[in-house]
Design an enzyme around this catalytic site. Structure first.
Site, PDB file in Angstrom:
ATOM      1  N   SER A 161       0.838  -1.195   0.000  1.00 31.98           N
ATOM      2  CA  SER A 161       0.000   0.000   0.000  1.00 31.98           C
ATOM      3  C   SER A 161       0.880   1.254   0.000  1.00 31.98           C
ATOM      4  O   SER A 161       1.670   1.450  -0.925  1.00 31.98           O
ATOM      5  CB  SER A 161      -0.957  -0.081   1.199  1.00 31.98           C
ATOM      6  OG  SER A 161      -1.985   0.829   1.113  1.00 31.98           O
ATOM      7  N   ASP A 244      -9.271  -5.057  -4.648  1.00 31.99           N
ATOM      8  CA  ASP A 244      -8.897  -3.645  -4.488  1.00 31.99           C
ATOM      9  C   ASP A 244      -9.924  -2.819  -5.266  1.00 31.99           C
ATOM     10  O   ASP A 244     -10.587  -3.317  -6.182  1.00 31.99           O
ATOM     11  CB  ASP A 244      -7.480  -3.401  -5.042  1.00 31.99           C
ATOM     12  CG  ASP A 244      -6.412  -3.315  -3.949  1.00 31.99           C
ATOM     13  OD1 ASP A 244      -6.697  -2.691  -2.908  1.00 31.99           O
ATOM     14  OD2 ASP A 244      -5.304  -3.851  -4.152  1.00 31.99           O
ATOM     15  N   HIS A 276      -7.487  -5.660  -0.225  1.00 30.32           N
ATOM     16  CA  HIS A 276      -6.344  -4.792   0.040  1.00 30.32           C
ATOM     17  C   HIS A 276      -5.540  -5.242   1.261  1.00 30.32           C
ATOM     18  O   HIS A 276      -4.353  -4.929   1.363  1.00 30.32           O
ATOM     19  CB  HIS A 276      -6.859  -3.367   0.262  1.00 30.32           C
ATOM     20  CG  HIS A 276      -5.772  -2.341   0.354  1.00 30.32           C
ATOM     21  ND1 HIS A 276      -5.100  -1.886  -0.752  1.00 30.32           N
ATOM     22  CD2 HIS A 276      -5.219  -1.702   1.422  1.00 30.32           C
ATOM     23  CE1 HIS A 276      -4.184  -1.003  -0.370  1.00 30.32           C
ATOM     24  NE2 HIS A 276      -4.233  -0.869   0.933  1.00 30.32           N
TER      25      HIS A 276
HETATM   26  N1  LIG Z   1      -8.800   4.635   5.772  1.00 31.15           N
HETATM   27  C1  LIG Z   1      -8.212   3.566   5.021  1.00 31.15           C
HETATM   28  C2  LIG Z   1      -7.151   2.901   5.829  1.00 31.15           C
HETATM   29  C3  LIG Z   1      -6.144   2.191   4.980  1.00 31.15           C
HETATM   30  O1  LIG Z   1      -6.150   2.322   3.784  1.00 31.15           O
HETATM   31  C4  LIG Z   1      -5.131   1.331   5.607  1.00 31.15           C
HETATM   32  C5  LIG Z   1      -5.235   1.048   6.960  1.00 31.15           C
HETATM   33  C6  LIG Z   1      -4.309   0.219   7.562  1.00 31.15           C
HETATM   34  C7  LIG Z   1      -3.299  -0.348   6.806  1.00 31.15           C
HETATM   35  C8  LIG Z   1      -3.192  -0.082   5.453  1.00 31.15           C
HETATM   36  C9  LIG Z   1      -4.094   0.769   4.840  1.00 31.15           C
HETATM   37  N2  LIG Z   1      -3.985   1.074   3.507  1.00 31.15           N
HETATM   38  C10 LIG Z   1      -2.845   1.553   2.868  1.00 31.15           C
HETATM   39  O2  LIG Z   1      -1.762   1.864   3.314  1.00 31.15           O
HETATM   40  C11 LIG Z   1      -9.284   2.577   4.588  1.00 31.15           C
HETATM   41  O3  LIG Z   1     -10.346   2.970   4.230  1.00 31.15           O
HETATM   42  O4  LIG Z   1      -9.048   1.376   4.605  1.00 31.15           O
END
Ligand SMILES: N[C@@H](CC(=O)c1ccccc1NC=O)C(=O)O
Length: 309
Positions: A161, A244, A276
């Protein structure tokens, strides 16, 4: 057909704020869990895997790579390491604002028993750190590891991510400003973001406060010529989850296509039955597709090394 899927989509510039924010809310697209529980479950899963890793590996925790409080690494080493071992450097995700190296050792569970060392990188998430600082930190962490440990047979990067974004920025690094030039043999970019400009007007940018200049200079999609110049020998895997969001899938596909067009060694991996979060959580399992791909990439490089004169 991932191409077909994205060609029907509206460009992000045409989306209403609400739609754009949904596209950039990975939790709202999970096929396994409700949005309000999947992020907590993700952190718990990674923490549990990291606890297991700390039990099976020899660990060196909180090794500094700089002066900052968070400029520290956790190193996971096989109990009796060979003199010349491969190293996987993991850069955690969490939208540049959540998670830490404390839940980022899980992938050592299947790797350490195969004689592979793992490093989990700490960096200053927002609001303490900004995008320029985080990019500088992950670059310095890679340089520091390579400089301190001379008996490494090959360096591999893995990021999830936001961590895939940071790993891609490492590949774009001009190492002439650093004390060493890491020879990165492979990079596993999992469910990443490669163009930061669409995030500027979403909730993701609230703690980051990126201006357009900051977003552009930290977008790997804008830096493909640099990536080609400084990482031409690196084998790159751009992996994305079946579940995703369409906008995340489009980012991965377009970044892959840009790398492929520039002549880089890259493959696109559309991982079935994943969202994701579990696309990376499952790296704790040896049998998982991406674990196998990582192991095969490392083994192939180790084999070709021994055949060299
Ligand atoms: N507010 C985001 C949070 C998120 O994307 C996320 C949370 C914890 C670990 C990884 C994540 N995504 C990317 O880094 C969501 O809607 O999932």
């Amino acid at each position: 057909d991932s191409q077909k899927l994205t060609s029907k989509m509206a460009h992000w510039k045409e989306m209403k704020k609400e739609e754009l924010e949904k596209q950039y809310s990975p939790s709202q697209w999970s096929h396994r869990m409700a949005a309000d529980v999947v992020v907590q479950a993700h952190a718990a899963s990674l923490r549990e895997g990291t606890d297991r890793a700390r039990a099976v590996a020899q660990t060196f925790l909180n090794v500094p790579y700089g002066e900052g409080e968070r400029e520290k690494l956790d190193i996971y080493v096989p109990p009796s390491p060979s003199l010349d071992l491969p190293l996987v450097i993991y850069i955690h995700g969490g939208y540049w604002q959540f998670l830490s190296k404390e839940e980022s050792g899980f992938l050592a569970v299947p790797l350490v028993p195969k004689g592979i060392a793992v490093v989990a990188v700490g960096y200053d998430t927002a609001p303490k750190g900004d995008m320029d600082l985080m990019v500088s930190q992950v670059r310095r962490s890679v340089a520091s590891v390579v400089q301190q440990y001379s008996h490494i047979s090959g360096v591999y990067l893995c990021g999830h991510s936001a961590g895939a974004h940071l790993a891609a920025m490492v590949l774009c690094t001009d190492w002439s400003q650093y004390s060493t030039t890491p020879n990165i043999k492979g990079a596993f970019l999992v469910s990443g973001v490669y163009d930061l400009v669409p995030l500027m007007s979403t909730y993701v940018n609230d703690p980051l406060k990126m201006t357009e200049d900051v977003a552009l200079r930290n977008s790997p999609m804008q830096l493909v010529p640099q990536l080609k110049q400084f990482s031409s020998d690196c084998e790159i895997v751009v992996a994305v989850a079946q579940h995703d969001s369409p906008e995340f899938r489009k980012q991965s596909l377009e970044f892959f296509q840009a790398l492929e067009s520039s002549g880089l060694k890259v493959i696109f991996d559309d991982v079935p039955n994943t969202d994701h979060f579990n696309i990376i959580e499952q790296l704790v399992n040896e049998e998982y597709h991406l674990t196998q791909l990582l192991l095969k990439t490392i083994e192939r490089n180790a084999a070709s090394r021994t055949q060299e004169p």
